[in-house]
Write a protein that holds these residues in place. Structure first.
Motif, mmCIF file in Angstrom:
data_model
loop_
_atom_site.group_PDB
_atom_site.id
_atom_site.type_symbol
_atom_site.label_atom_id
_atom_site.label_comp_id
_atom_site.label_asym_id
_atom_site.label_seq_id
_atom_site.Cartn_x
_atom_site.Cartn_y
_atom_site.Cartn_z
ATOM 1 N N ARG A 1 0.840 -1.208 0.000
ATOM 2 C CA ARG A 1 0.000 0.000 0.000
ATOM 3 C C ARG A 1 0.871 1.253 0.000
ATOM 4 O O ARG A 1 0.603 2.217 -0.740
ATOM 5 C CB ARG A 1 -0.928 0.015 1.210
ATOM 6 N N GLU A 2 1.912 1.271 0.811
ATOM 7 C CA GLU A 2 2.786 2.441 0.884
ATOM 8 C C GLU A 2 3.452 2.719 -0.468
ATOM 9 O O GLU A 2 3.548 3.873 -0.894
ATOM 10 C CB GLU A 2 3.856 2.255 1.958
ATOM 11 N N PHE A 3 3.889 1.676 -1.152
ATOM 12 C CA PHE A 3 4.504 1.854 -2.466
ATOM 13 C C PHE A 3 3.504 2.485 -3.434
ATOM 14 O O PHE A 3 3.801 3.477 -4.109
ATOM 15 C CB PHE A 3 4.992 0.506 -3.015
ATOM 16 N N SER A 4 2.317 1.925 -3.507
ATOM 17 C CA SER A 4 1.286 2.430 -4.408
ATOM 18 C C SER A 4 0.924 3.878 -4.087
ATOM 19 O O SER A 4 0.805 4.720 -4.991
ATOM 20 C CB SER A 4 0.040 1.540 -4.329
ATOM 21 N N ASN A 5 0.767 4.177 -2.807
ATOM 22 C CA ASN A 5 0.443 5.550 -2.397
ATOM 23 C C ASN A 5 1.546 6.521 -2.795
ATOM 24 O O ASN A 5 1.267 7.642 -3.228
ATOM 25 C CB ASN A 5 0.197 5.623 -0.890
ATOM 26 N N LYS A 6 2.797 6.102 -2.658
ATOM 27 C CA LYS A 6 3.924 6.972 -3.001
ATOM 28 C C LYS A 6 3.945 7.269 -4.502
ATOM 29 O O LYS A 6 4.208 8.404 -4.916
ATOM 30 C CB LYS A 6 5.249 6.343 -2.560
ATOM 31 N N VAL A 7 3.648 6.263 -5.327
ATOM 32 C CA VAL A 7 3.574 6.486 -6.774
ATOM 33 C C VAL A 7 2.544 7.586 -7.053
ATOM 34 O O VAL A 7 2.812 8.517 -7.819
ATOM 35 C CB VAL A 7 3.212 5.185 -7.530
ATOM 36 N N ASN A 8 1.384 7.489 -6.427
ATOM 37 C CA ASN A 8 0.332 8.495 -6.634
ATOM 38 C C ASN A 8 0.737 9.866 -6.108
ATOM 39 O O ASN A 8 0.479 10.881 -6.747
ATOM 40 C CB ASN A 8 -0.979 8.037 -6.010
ATOM 41 N N GLU A 9 1.391 9.913 -4.958
ATOM 42 C CA GLU A 9 1.863 11.187 -4.396
ATOM 43 C C GLU A 9 2.832 11.883 -5.346
ATOM 44 O O GLU A 9 2.867 13.112 -5.415
ATOM 45 C CB GLU A 9 2.576 10.959 -3.058
ATOM 46 N N LEU A 10 3.609 11.098 -6.076
ATOM 47 C CA LEU A 10 4.595 11.653 -7.010
ATOM 48 C C LEU A 10 3.991 11.962 -8.379
ATOM 49 O O LEU A 10 4.715 12.284 -9.314
ATOM 50 C CB LEU A 10 5.771 10.683 -7.150
ATOM 51 N N GLY A 11 2.662 11.846 -8.486
ATOM 52 C CA GLY A 11 1.981 12.191 -9.728
ATOM 53 C C GLY A 11 1.743 11.024 -10.664
ATOM 54 O O GLY A 11 1.329 11.216 -11.800
ATOM 55 N N GLY A 12 1.967 9.816 -10.187
ATOM 56 C CA GLY A 12 1.766 8.629 -11.012
ATOM 57 C C GLY A 12 0.342 8.113 -10.975
ATOM 58 O O GLY A 12 -0.566 8.768 -10.457
#
Length: 147
Positions: free
Chosen positions: A102-113
């Protein structure tokens, strides 16, 4: 070895003239898929299943030596932010806990992914085969259903 996968995948994609491809990686294979993804031609989507995608953090949490910066997808997350992703985790997985996926996926989204995390009732090595026919069609919400 990532270069070997890159060469092989691109050769297959070009030989068979695939319009688009989706790469899927299970457990440690998720690290490989995310490592090669930025260099794969015509890549539409990456999916990971019970992915070992936060190697350094997970190893630290388990008291295992951590010197994976070069091959840790999380340490190299900028390389895959532009690639649409779906990450599956199992609520009963004791090898790769859901929180890391979940943390990985959330970080991708936070970075605009464009990433989506889906948690299902599965262990690390159990239930995925029965769930796969339902999971294979899942896409991130930011990706059109018919590209």
């Amino acid at each position: 070895f990532i270069t070997a996968y890159e060469v092989l995948l691109n050769r297959i994609i070009n030989e068979y003239d695939f319009r688009q491809v989706t790469l899927v990686g299970f457990s440690g294979g998720a690290s490989i898929v995310l490592g090669v993804a930025p260099k794969v031609e015509r890549l539409a989507l990456v999916k990971t299943v019970a992915g070992y995608i936060m190697r350094a953090s997970l190893n630290r949490s388990k008291g295992v030596p951590t010197n994976y910066a070069q091959t840790d997808p999380f340490s190299n997350i900028q390389n895959v932010v532009s690639i649409p992703q779906v990450h599956f985790s199992g609520s009963r997985d004791r090898v790769i806990p859901t929180a890391f996926v979940r943390e990985f996926s959330n970080k991708v989204n936070e970075l605009g992914g464009c990433s989506r995390h889906i948690e299902v009732a599965s262990g690390h090595l159990s239930d995925w085969e029965q769930l796969w026919s339902r999971l294979i069609v899942e896409r991130p919400k930011c990706m059109p259903t018919n590209p």
